[in-house]
Design an enzyme around this catalytic site. Sequence first.
Site: not given
Length: 413
Positions: A142, A211, A236-237, A387
């Site tokens: 990312f 990560d 937050y995922k 996605r």
Amino acid sequence: MSEPTSLAGEAEQLDAADGLAAMRERFVLDDVTYLDGNSLGALPAHVPARVADVVARQWGELRIRSWEESGWWTAPERIGDRIAPLVGAAAGQVVVGDSTSVNVFKALVAAVRMAQEDGGAGGGDGGAGPVRDEILVDATTFPTDGYIAESAARMTGCALRAVAPAEVPGALGDRTAAVLLNHVDYRSGRLHDLPGLTAAVHAAGAYAVWDLCHSAGALPVGLDEHGVDLAVGCTYKYLNGGPGSPAYLYVRRDLQPRFDSPLPGWNSHAEPFGMRPAYAPASGAVRGRVGTPDILSLLALDAALDVWDEDAVSVAAVRAKSLALTDFFLRCVGAYVPDGRVESVTPAAHAERGSQVALRCDDAGEVMKRLIERGVVGDYRAPDVLRFGFTPLYVGFADVERAARVLARTLAG
Ligand SMILES: Cc1ncc(COP(=O)(O)O)c(C=O)c1O
């Protein structure tokens, strides 16, 4: 039970047999098929009332007293201890605060500092080996991790080399200080070999920073079991902490006395209210703190984590359902979508798959726009990837079948 004659019938049977199906009731959802929990998790239904209490009573009535009486001051460590079991860590090693990007910076610079203190492969105290002056970064990372690694390298006098995770073992050497890797690739959904890569990094005398943004809350991580040095992740995922909820930092217990933070704020001072001009680090994971925690976001996350322990949800059960959901989605796409229209870039092997499916498709941006208009929410990653994220706590098999069916209709024009 009779054999289903259609994928829709099969979805119905799978939902009926799903031990996690009741968890969906704990979230605020509607008729939309929400497959974007790998970007922003859905809202747990009890969170608004809890946040309202934090605002109205803890802030509104108790005001400054809440730092002590409502446990605000120690919330970063306390909530870290709630995340710890979800990533396979014993208590006292995870602290919550700041963004993932900021924690990547803290972890990576601290890792390089430890490696340089160890000296080269020849031994400690700046010993016989060459200085460790190279950082390896996941070439498919990312972007934020890559930007931060570049800055961390400049600050620590290191060269930075981008290497695909599978190539890391061959790229390690006696100059490698630290390696920054993503556990699950945000674009393809590929799950990397955390135990094997961590062992290879250690064999080279370097430090591994992982990560976990796309794995925590979706699959077992096993930080302690696999001897990971440092790790970071967002909340937050798959942890459903809310937009911009604070991230976390894991510092393995035996490394904590050596964790030399590049952001030594007053919250990580051994005596924060001593107001001393000289910095002296606190012991433990608290060393990873910086400044005043963002209490409203932090306590929304705290409430969101209740869905895990109140219902005794196991990460193993979540992983089993996640694989069943992604398998079923790939089957439905195979059955409904004309050959050649999309190509899965997510590995077929379970050992290499996270909790999302990424489909390559020429006009992906336009296709996702139309899918969203038809009530199927995934997302698009430039230049050509659709996605779909599968959060086992609230996505069911009927959602999966519907998403594939609507995708096929959308691709048909
Ligand atoms: C792997 C990974 N790292 C980092 C981030 C973002 O970091 P931050 O929380 O600082 O925005 C994301 C966001 O999606 C991500 O997927």
